[in-house]
Structures are given as structure tokens and as C-alpha cells.
Motif scaffolding. Structure first.
Motif, short mmCIF file in Angstrom:
data_model
loop_
_atom_site.label_atom_id
_atom_site.label_comp_id
_atom_site.label_asym_id
_atom_site.label_seq_id
_atom_site.Cartn_x
_atom_site.Cartn_y
_atom_site.Cartn_z
N LEU A 4 0.22 -9.20 2.41
CA LEU A 4 1.05 -8.96 1.23
C LEU A 4 1.89 -7.69 1.37
O LEU A 4 2.35 -7.12 0.38
CB LEU A 4 0.15 -8.84 -0.01
N SER A 5 2.11 -7.27 2.60
CA SER A 5 2.74 -5.97 2.85
C SER A 5 4.25 -5.97 2.57
O SER A 5 4.87 -4.90 2.62
CB SER A 5 2.50 -5.54 4.30
N MET A 6 4.82 -7.12 2.26
CA MET A 6 6.26 -7.16 1.98
C MET A 6 6.63 -6.26 0.82
O MET A 6 7.70 -5.66 0.79
CB MET A 6 6.68 -8.61 1.71
N LYS A 7 5.75 -6.15 -0.18
CA LYS A 7 6.03 -5.33 -1.35
C LYS A 7 4.80 -4.53 -1.78
O LYS A 7 3.72 -4.71 -1.22
CB LYS A 7 6.54 -6.19 -2.53
N ASP A 8 4.98 -3.70 -2.77
CA ASP A 8 3.87 -2.90 -3.28
C ASP A 8 2.87 -3.77 -4.04
O ASP A 8 3.03 -5.00 -4.13
CB ASP A 8 4.39 -1.77 -4.17
N ASN A 9 1.86 -3.14 -4.60
CA ASN A 9 0.79 -3.89 -5.28
C ASN A 9 1.08 -4.17 -6.75
O ASN A 9 0.25 -4.79 -7.44
CB ASN A 9 -0.53 -3.13 -5.17
#
Length: 430
Positions: free
Chosen positions: A188-193
Motif C-alpha cells: 500500500l506504499s503508493m500513498k499514505d495511511n
């Protein structure tokens, strides 16, 4: 004598009335429609707006002056004693301002923000920009056993569905793998949490902002696990969140063009699709992954500077217009529309995805008759106490026009919509 005198005056009054009637022009049904309005039965309630043919009220030698008079009359409605409106209308054919009213006032754009997101994405990323959901693995395959891990890297593709999911699983099966002796990692590293946008209301029906979606829902992990079982692929490890290592080997990728997302975002005003595109912009602003809304805002601000405006005058919190913190102006929206019009590649993609008055999308039930019908192509916007409309139309004089109208403080969205429809009808009506 008194009765004769009374009869004498009655005759004079009758003759005078007959003379006046014979010299006044007849009012046809069409003229009556011009006075009353917008292709609906006339209703004298306070939130109705009457489209007036100003040439009937006052002769005007100038079409521009005629339009200004019509719009001035619309603004005389009592609803504006307690609500505000900003309007900017630009003649693209003559390259001149046609009408302006509170055009620099900062206002909430609601879903007309999606038009700004679309223009920014088309200008910076292009129609063929790819969203890629990637399936990778590490380790080796021995006797149908993968001694390693599976990695699925999400790219925030809102169109990723069960057909795509089955293709991923089938590709694992086609490699001869029936057992995964390791873990399955969701990258899920494409965007923040952050799963909600900045300034979103907790009680709204908000989309979930995560890079791995299935049919727009945050259910990817459970469905992937179930489909592995359905295909008799076992794994002895866990399903975890983790980044794909650089030495991971590709299996397959599901690709989608940015322009595949635009119709759903624009025609149906889908907030998830708007945020997906906004985060593609954000990802393009950082090479380290973990894109944030701040990165997306940087890209929109870059576009605002390109238009020659000061970014400190506005605030962009998201790509959909859901945020309470979004503040733009009708002038800014028109500048985006002008920029798109002057760039054919952008305009062609934007224009065909805008709702058409009385025909489709969020304008299907509006302007179902009259001169604006089928003519106005515009993005709608509605949040609590706000209604907006921004787009294009061909005016009665044949000129192509762009406009932005934002109503704020209205007790119900229908008031803003009726006003906007009346403005459009005024522009399109001879």
C-alpha cells in the motif's frame, strides 16, 4: 341628465380601451414563455427564478447588454437577501468577460472541484497515464510450491474488479503454483495511511482512500484470500502489509488509463474516482512513494500558478470537493475552463465527459426542455448549503461561452440549481 352623463363617460372609456388594445403588440405564447421561463409551469414561490426576455422589457441594440440585463434581473430575487452567489461568465469566441458578479469571492466548489482535478491531471499526466496494479513474487518454485512470498502492489485503481482479481489468481495458477510457502503482502506504499480526506465530515458517505480496492470497496485482502482457496492455492504464511522488494520478480500487471476514470468521475460525480486521480497527481510529485494530499495540492497549485494566479488566494484540500476546507472562486474555475478550451487535447477529453443538460449524468433531470437542453455541458456540485455549476455552452449569438456559478448558504440545493438553470437558459435563449 345624470344617467345620460354616466352613459357618455362609459362610451368614452370603452372607445379608449378599444384604441389602446388595437395599438399594443399582441403577446404570443412564445412571448409569454419568455416572460415566465425555464420550460416549467410558473410558480411564484420565493425560490423560483424567472427567465426574462429583456428585449421585451427594454429594447437593446447590444446582445451583450441584453444578457447583462437578463442576469441582473435574476439577481433581484429575494433569495439573495439571505444567501450569496458568485458568477463569472466568459465569452471564449470574443475572448472577453461577458458577466461577473462576486467572481473573486472565495467559495466552496463542491463537486465542481472535480473539473479542476481533471484539467490538472490531463495537463500534467495525460490521458494515457497508466494506473498499474502489480503482482510479484520472491523465491523459487519447486514442485508446484513457491518457496517465497507474493506481493500485490496497489495503485489506487477504482475500476479494479473481480474480473481483474481472478486474472491475478489465474496467473499464479498458470505458473504451476498450488502452494505458497510464505506470506502474501499487500503493498500500500503508493500513498499514505490516511483513509479519509482532510476536512471530510465523519458522517458523510465517504469513500475509503486505499491503493488496493475491489469494485471500489476496501475488501481486497479478504477477497484475495477467498479466491486463492477457490482455486485450490494454499499458503502457509500470513496476509500482511509490506513493501515490494526491489528484487521481486513480476508475474502480471493490470493497467488502466487515466481517461478510463474520467467518465465516472465527471458524468456521475464519483468521489472515489476523483480522489484516485488526485492521488495519481500526488504520486507524480514525489519519487519516494507515500503520496499525500499535500503532494496533490502542490500539483494543483502548480497549475494555478501556470494560470497566472496567486495560490495563497485559494485552498485545495482534496480532488473531489468533499472537504470543508476547499475554497476557490468562480474566476479560478473559469480560468481552468479557459485553459482547457485553449488546449485541444485537454478540451476534447474534458468536454465529452461533462454531464449534458437534460441528457445524461448529474444533469439528466435538469434543463429537460428549453434552449439550454442538450447545449450546456457542465460539472455539477452539491454539498450541504452549497450548489455549483461550471462548464460550457453555446450562447444565442453563436458564441462559445464558459461559466462558473456557485450558490452558498442556500437552505436547499434545488434553489441553487434553479438559479443556475435560469442563468444557462438566459445565455442560450434568443
Amino acid at each position: 341628465m345624470n344617467s345620460l352623463l354616466h352613459l357618455h363617460w362609459r362610451v368614452i372609456i370603452s372607445l379608449t380601451a378599444l384604441f389602446l388594445c388595437s395599438t399594443m403588440p399582441a403577446v404570443s405564447q412564445n412571448d409569454t414563455d419568455n416572460i415566465i421561463g425555464i420550460g416549467e409551469e410558473y410558480d411564484d414561490s420565493e425560490d423560483d427564478f424567472v427567465v426574462v426576455d429583456s428585449s421585451f422589457v427594454e429594447n437593446s441594440s447590444s446582445w451583450t447588454a441584453n444578457i447583462k440585463q437578463r442576469l441582473d434581473l435574476l439577481l433581484e430575487n429575494d433569495i439573495f437577501l439571505t444567501t450569496s452567489v458568485g458568477m463569472f461568465i466568459y465569452d471564449l469566441t470574443d475572448n472577453t468577460v461577458l458577466y461577473n458578479y462576486n467572481e473573486k469571492q472565495l467559495m466552496r466548489p463542491a463537486s465542481t472541484m472535480k473539473m479542476i482535478t481533471a484539467v490538472t491531471a490531463l495537463d500534467n499526466l495525460g490521458c494515457d497515464y497508466k494506473l498499474r496494479t502489480q503482482l510479484n513474487y520472491t523465491g523459487s518454485i519447486d514442485n508446484s510450491v513457491l518457496n517465497g512470498n507474493i506481493y500485490i502492489k496497489g495503485d489506487f485503481d477504482p475500476l479494479f474488479d473481480t474480473v481483474d482479481l481472478d486474472m491475478l489468481i489465474d496467473c499464479i495458477k498458470d505458473m504451476g503454483i498450488s502452494m505458497i510457502n510464505g506470506n502474501v503482502y499487500l503493498d500500500l506504499s503508493m500513498k499514505d495511511n490516511d483513509k479519509l480526506g482532510e476536512g471530510w465530515c465523519w458522517d458523510d458517505d465517504n469513500p475509503t482512500l486505499t491503493p488496493l480496492l475491489l469494485s471500489g470497496k476496501d475488501v481486497f485482502a479478504a477477497k484475495f484470500k477467498n479466491r486463492l482457496a477457490d482455486k485450490n492455492i494454499k499458503y502457509g504464511g500470513l496476509m500482511l502489509v509490506g513493501n515490494t522488494p526491489q528484487d521481486a520478480k513480476p508475474i502480471v500487471a493490470v493497467s488502466r488509463k487515466l481517461c478510463d476514470l474520467l467518465p465516472q468521475m465527471m458524468k456521475n460525480s464519483d468521489n472515489l474516482f476523483a480522489e484516485a486521480i488526485f492521488y495519481q497527481l500526488a504520486a507524480s510529485a514525489t519519487s519516494s512513494g507515500n503520496a499525500t494530499a499535500k503532494h496533490g495540492r502542490q500539483m494543483v497549485n502548480k497549475m494555478i500558478r501556470k494560470l497566472g494566479l496567486d495560490t495563497s488566494d485559494y485552498y485545495v484540500a482534496d480532488g473531489s470537493g468533499l472537504s470543508l476546507y476547499d475554497y476557490v472562486s468562480p474566476q479560478l474555475e473559469v480560468e481552468f475552463l479557459k485553459y482547457a478550451y485553449n488546449n485541444k487535447v485537454i478540451f476534447d477529453e474534458l468536454y465529452k465527459t461533462m454531464p449534458i443538460a437534460g441528457v445524461d449524468g448529474t444533469l439528466y433531470d435538469r434543463m429537460r426542455s428549453g434552449y439550454a437542453h442538450g447545449n450546456v455541458h457542465a460539472k455539477t456540485g452539491t454539498v450541504t448549503r452549497v450548489s455549483a455549476l461550471a462548464g460550457y455552452c453555446t450562447a444565442a449569438n453563436g458564441h462559445f461561452v464558459c461559466f462558473s456559478i456557485i450558490n452558498m448558504g442556500i437552505p436547499k440545493a434545488e434553489i441553487g440549481r434553479k438559479f443556475q438553470d435560469a442563468v444557462c437558459e438566459s445565455l442560450c435563449r434568443p
